[in-house]
Design an enzyme around this catalytic site. Structure first.
Site, PDB file in Angstrom:
ATOM      1  N   LEU A  14      10.999  -0.799   6.032  1.00 61.04           N
ATOM      2  CA  LEU A  14      12.345  -0.544   5.515  1.00 61.04           C
ATOM      3  C   LEU A  14      12.337  -0.432   3.988  1.00 61.04           C
ATOM      4  CD1 LEU A  14      15.235  -0.025   6.341  1.00 61.04           C
ATOM      5  CD2 LEU A  14      15.683  -2.479   6.169  1.00 61.04           C
ATOM      6  N   VAL A  30       8.498   8.860   9.257  1.00 67.50           N
ATOM      7  CA  VAL A  30       8.505   8.209  10.575  1.00 67.50           C
ATOM      8  C   VAL A  30       7.205   8.572  11.291  1.00 67.50           C
ATOM      9  CG1 VAL A  30       9.636   8.160  12.839  1.00 67.50           C
ATOM     10  CG2 VAL A  30      11.019   8.175  10.739  1.00 67.50           C
ATOM     11  N   ARG A  80      -3.780 -10.491  -3.934  1.00 65.09           N
ATOM     12  CA  ARG A  80      -2.907  -9.371  -3.610  1.00 65.09           C
ATOM     13  C   ARG A  80      -2.750  -8.417  -4.803  1.00 65.09           C
ATOM     14  NH1 ARG A  80       2.092  -8.693  -0.615  1.00 65.09           N
ATOM     15  NH2 ARG A  80       2.809  -6.644  -1.249  1.00 65.09           N
ATOM     16  N   ARG A 128       9.955   0.727   2.234  1.00 62.80           N
ATOM     17  CA  ARG A 128       9.426   2.069   1.951  1.00 62.80           C
ATOM     18  C   ARG A 128      10.502   3.138   2.121  1.00 62.80           C
ATOM     19  NH1 ARG A 128       5.656   3.615   5.686  1.00 62.80           N
ATOM     20  NH2 ARG A 128       5.502   1.694   6.909  1.00 62.80           N
ATOM     21  N   TYR A 141       4.876 -11.644  -1.935  1.00 59.54           N
ATOM     22  CA  TYR A 141       6.226 -11.122  -1.683  1.00 59.54           C
ATOM     23  C   TYR A 141       7.126 -12.212  -1.105  1.00 59.54           C
ATOM     24  CZ  TYR A 141       9.801  -8.234   0.727  1.00 59.54           C
ATOM     25  OH  TYR A 141      10.974  -7.685   1.191  1.00 59.54           O
ATOM     26  N   ARG A 145      -1.607   5.303  13.029  1.00 62.08           N
ATOM     27  CA  ARG A 145      -1.950   4.089  13.766  1.00 62.08           C
ATOM     28  C   ARG A 145      -2.129   4.397  15.246  1.00 62.08           C
ATOM     29  NH1 ARG A 145       1.866  -0.641  11.127  1.00 62.08           N
ATOM     30  NH2 ARG A 145       1.692   0.110   8.993  1.00 62.08           N
ATOM     31  N   THR A 178       2.691 -13.768  12.908  1.00 55.12           N
ATOM     32  CA  THR A 178       3.350 -12.473  12.951  1.00 55.12           C
ATOM     33  C   THR A 178       3.667 -12.080  14.390  1.00 55.12           C
ATOM     34  OG1 THR A 178       2.871 -10.084  12.838  1.00 55.12           O
ATOM     35  CG2 THR A 178       1.011 -11.560  12.536  1.00 55.12           C
ATOM     36  N   TYR A 183      -5.894  -6.967  10.844  1.00 57.79           N
ATOM     37  CA  TYR A 183      -5.072  -8.009  10.224  1.00 57.79           C
ATOM     38  C   TYR A 183      -4.375  -8.847  11.284  1.00 57.79           C
ATOM     39  CZ  TYR A 183      -0.664  -9.976   8.769  1.00 57.79           C
ATOM     40  OH  TYR A 183       0.401 -10.826   8.627  1.00 57.79           O
ATOM     41  N   GLU A 231      -0.698   3.048  18.404  1.00 60.06           N
ATOM     42  CA  GLU A 231       0.347   2.148  18.884  1.00 60.06           C
ATOM     43  C   GLU A 231       1.227   2.913  19.857  1.00 60.06           C
ATOM     44  OE1 GLU A 231       2.619   0.997  15.398  1.00 60.06           O
ATOM     45  OE2 GLU A 231       3.291   3.046  15.037  1.00 60.06           O
TER      46      GLU A 231
END
Lengths: 382, 382
Positions: free
Chosen positions: B239, B254, B35, B241, B11, B326, B144, B181, B328
């Protein structure tokens, strides 16, 4: 308790197995003899030959009446890890199954890649198998004080509270290691800490300093039960090397100025630390970290201790400062905390002249096997 | 400058290749289409088909007159890495060649092991090949912002000075990530930082936030030059998505309360950040770290922006709060520094309604290809 020792053939693995077995635990060991393959390939065989794990287990059964189950296989292979964890159903797992030498990891690309891939793959397989088959088992992983390096602030026991711009956060104590081996141990901690948070594992990480010693209560000086004893630059720890150099009449090889300070401990204390950790396990979701050493010495201080013990044995021990093959600070601040294991009940066996003399007397019996070209092979970091 | 892009099919990889080529650099790309294999296996194909690298390179040559050399192979294999680095003799290397998806890394054991082994092996091979064949080359590695996690203190740009008990030490800013990751990216940083110190590499680590966007100056909306555009939960960034969900009439997904705040940037800015970093390289022995994003949003704010842009296009966009798959924090402190790239000359392309509308209009043309069962596959962390 059913305790599985990964890397049960090593310098620490086998003595730990006997110690836990003698304490009434049901012990199994797993190993693929990687360490033996590597010292053979690098031509740095230990000072005496040790029997294979099946023979050691038989010798221990003979001496103690206790069985230690032996699994031979490669823990990088998922099928093997899965099989032994399903079969043995451990309640405690001691994870020693790593390529353990800093100089080996700096030898060349292949040695580096073996270290990286072995240490991370085994740790990851252990995590996945634990989650799948024994999620309540307590993992006791051998870390190293070398993960911290030698920062200019006091080293805390695994964690630090950082105050920054009026706010506060607890972090893993920042790590910055001096070799690829030590860097893979930082990565192991990262990996275990992540999955401990996500999957509620229970983990104790033992940040160990360099170990010295030969005998444990279980081995006595029975040759069929003693651990490997490497005196070479690659697999030998510094004090063990100095003992052999002193006995064999080689000058003690102090790297650079010799001000490098580390926390050391007797092999007997390693076993006690591991056993104490297992018998008072970490909580679910907890990564408990102990700094595992009993006293700090500079390399110069170690050399002087050995020189002094040599004098008591009428050995003329000389000290030689050689160009440091490693990249490390030769003078630095070093004040690491180490109260956690004392609080658990550890009673340290400090380095005394008696301890050194007993080691040197035993090494004297093998003196004719010491090979000068193994002592210093000059594996450079740069 | 001769610039080699590892992971040149991705990407970011392909748009970066064109951007650097358009800026007058001599560009080569390497990729093994990992990928593409993964999105096919997981049945989350991107919204439009993109040509393979040879065809893209030909299309670019046709449009710009510039050649981009293509190497197809697996960077986990030393022989391939060695060969292309010896042949191409890069002066700059952009390292994108990692399994880039957090949800993919949490999918199952095999996906986790692929992520761990791919990301570390490629990084290690790159380090060894650079040292051997192009020790002065500047490595620009994509990190990241997720490495930092969401600590309760301000996030600095890579480093932090810690005052502790009257002493002071500069450390890598402590990292604690939210997926495997992201944890492998912490390990990459550890690895690069170790070898940068030991071997005087020159490295820039770009701690990037989630990227959004489709078009760059070089691609325009030429389908043969556009990047992949994933709108699924595994490979699609949030975003992108939301844009697809809005156009296709699905409620915006969300996770949890939606207070998760991150630093975002436009794909165009990613390219500018990478180019600016290459054109002002790090020093020998320096690990230079930039936090690469241009503005912060909570997930709720992103959803509202998309909803608003939808309104301007007469789309009825709804928002659905779903159980967070997740682990988080859904409300947290977040104040990361990000001045380094601005100082290098970055002129941000901020998220505007126009940007969103242009993306949504383009996605509308592919609306009939949107598959509802790809949008949310519920990869859970626990």
């Amino acid at each position: 308790m059913r305790i599985l020792i990964l890397g049960g053939d090593g310098y620490l693995g086998w003595p730990t197995a006997m110690n836990l077995s003698a304490s009434g635990h049901n012990v199994a060991v797993a190993d693929n003899y990687l360490r033996r393959r590597l010292y053979r390939e690098e031509n740095v065989e230990p000072l005496w030959t040790v029997p294979n794990l099946h023979d050691r287990s038989a010798a221990w059964k003979n001496k103690s009446g206790q069985a230690i189950k032996v699994y031979i296989g490669d823990l990088r292979e998922w099928e093997f890890v899965e099989e032994i964890i399903r079969k043995f159903e451990p309640q405690g797992i001691v994870h020693y199954a790593e390529q353990p030498s800093a100089p080996y990891s700096m030898l060349n690309r292949k040695a580096a890649m073996l270290t990286l891939s072995n240490n991370l793959t085994v740790t990851a397989n252990l995590i996945f198998a634990t989650r799948e088959y024994c999620p309540d088992a307590h993992i006791v992983k051998l870390g190293t004080m070398g993960e911290y390096g030698t920062p200019n602030i006091d080293i805390e026991e695994g964690w630090i509270e950082v105050d920054h711009k009026g706010r506060r956060q607890k972090f893993l104590f920042p790590r910055q290691a001096g070799s690829l081996y030590h860097t893979t141990k930082i990565m192991d901690t990262d990996l275990l800490w992540f999955y401990t948070r996500i999957w509620n594992l229970r983990v104790t990480d033992l940040m160990q300093g360099p170990v010295y010693g030969i005998f444990t209560e279980e081995s006595g000086n029975d040759c069929s039960l003693l651990p490997f004893f490497n005196y070479d630059e690659i697999f030998g720890t510094v004090l063990n090397r100095f003992v052999v150099q002193a006995v064999a009449g080689y000058p003690l090889t102090v790297y650079g100025r010799g001000g490098q300070t580390r926390g050391y401990l007797n092999l007997i204390d390693t076993l006690n630390c591991v056993r104490l950790s297992l018998e008072t396990p970490a909580q679910k979701g907890e990564l408990r970290i102990f700094n595992q050493f009993t006293e700090t010495f500079s390399v110069n201080q170690l050399a002087e201790r050995v020189q002094q013990a040599g004098r008591a044995m009428s050995l003329n021990v000389t000290i030689q400062h050689i160009d440091n093959p490693r990249l490390e600070a030769e003078e630095h601040h070093y004040n690491p905390a180490h109260t956690g294991l004392i609080d658990l009940g550890l009673e340290p066996h400090y380095l005394s002249e008696d301890v050194l003399i007993r080691m040197m007397q035993f090494v004297q019996k093998h003196k004719e096997k010491v090979s000068g070209d193994k002592i210093f092979k000059k594996v450079t970091w740069s």
